[in-house]
Design an enzyme around this catalytic site. Structure first.
Site, PDB file in Angstrom:
ATOM      1  CG  MET A  60      13.794  17.226  33.270  1.00  0.00           C
ATOM      2  SD  MET A  60      14.217  17.721  34.968  1.00  0.00           S
ATOM      3  CE  MET A  60      14.834  16.163  35.585  1.00  0.00           C
ATOM      4  N   GLY A 115      20.932  17.204  32.706  1.00  0.00           N
ATOM      5  CA  GLY A 115      20.232  16.168  31.937  1.00  0.00           C
ATOM      6  C   GLY A 115      19.812  14.981  32.782  1.00  0.00           C
ATOM      7  CB  SER A 116      18.282  14.112  35.161  1.00  0.00           C
ATOM      8  OG  SER A 116      17.853  15.453  35.268  1.00  0.00           O
ATOM      9  NE  ARG A 117      12.657   7.731  33.435  1.00  0.00           N
ATOM     10  CZ  ARG A 117      12.764   6.482  33.026  1.00  0.00           C
ATOM     11  NH1 ARG A 117      13.637   6.163  32.099  1.00  0.00           N
ATOM     12  NH2 ARG A 117      11.999   5.551  33.552  1.00  0.00           N
TER      13      ARG A 117
END
Length: 235
Positions: free
Chosen positions: A105, A192-194
């Site tokens: 993301m 912001g990440s995953r």
């Protein structure tokens, strides 16, 4: 068209904001007013950041396909990796590699996370860690993360929220023992990440690396079909 219908139409085009975002949007808006008073160009920059912050915390309505055996995307973003990987020990999913789908993301994606399946939340495990680029494979092991194990009729699924380079807070809306439906909101990650999804052994992905996923809508896998997998072409 009446004024009322015009306003209703406009509201229908603007996605709602998740309440978690209100303090951040308010802070950016206040900073914009102060900076306009100091120097108007700074105020305009802060206004753009305020709009971006509102978009970041948007929480649009999603239409989730509902059928036993379907696994839908838990996050908006780009499918960055499909591989076999050993699940983190805190998941309790065994010591053998499992199919893993990773969704990255960016700071421009919606960051509200949705359950990929219907089932019972068997385990929630938070682990502090680093904040390296979430696109890197080692982020699965090194970064701050919050893990869920969801028990379904077709097996147990691991869903991991992984903090990224900018992210500093993982938020969960659920608790252990809770029943959740596919597509229901279970948390978010700020900035912001995953998301990693660990599937039962032998599960085939129905998506490809580089494909765009829509949380609660894109079908990642289907436990109930003998699909030998799909092929993809790039234009």
């Amino acid at each position: 068209m009446s004024n009322m219908s015009i306003s209703d139409s406009i509201r229908g085009q603007i996605p709602p904001i998740h309440p978690e975002g209100y303090p951040f949007i308010g802070g950016f808006a206040l900073a914009s007013l102060i900076l306009f008073w100091i120097w108007s160009p700074l105020g305009w920059i802060a206004t753009v950041l305020t709009i971006w912050c509102a978009l970041f915390f948007r929480d649009p309505v999603r239409v989730t396909p509902v059928r036993e055996g379907l696994v839908v995307a838990p996050a908006d973003g780009r499918i960055s990796m499909i591989t076999q990987a050993l699940p983190p020990s805190e998941l309790g999913l065994g010591d053998r590699p499992l199919p893993r789908i990773s969704i990255f993301m960016s700071v421009f994606n919606c960051h509200v996370n949705r359950s990929p399946v219907a089932g019972r939340i068997e385990r929630i495990a938070y682990r502090p860690g680093a904040f390296i680029n979430a696109e890197l494979d080692k982020a699965s092991e090194d970064n701050e993360r919050n893990s869920l194990v969801i028990a379904t009729a077709d097996g147990r699924i691991g869903v991991i929220q992984i903090a990224g380079l900018v992210a500093r807070r993982i938020v969960a809306f659920v608790r252990e023992g809770q029943t959740i439906g596919a597509g229901e909101r279970f948390g978010l990650i700020r900035f912001g990440s995953r998301l990693d999804i660990y599937l039962p052994e032998g599960t085939r992905a129905l998506v490809a690396e580089g494909q765009t996923a829509v949380a609660g809508e894109t079908v990642l896998a289907d436990f109930r079909q003998g699909d030998a997998g799909r092929t993809f072409r790039r234009d």
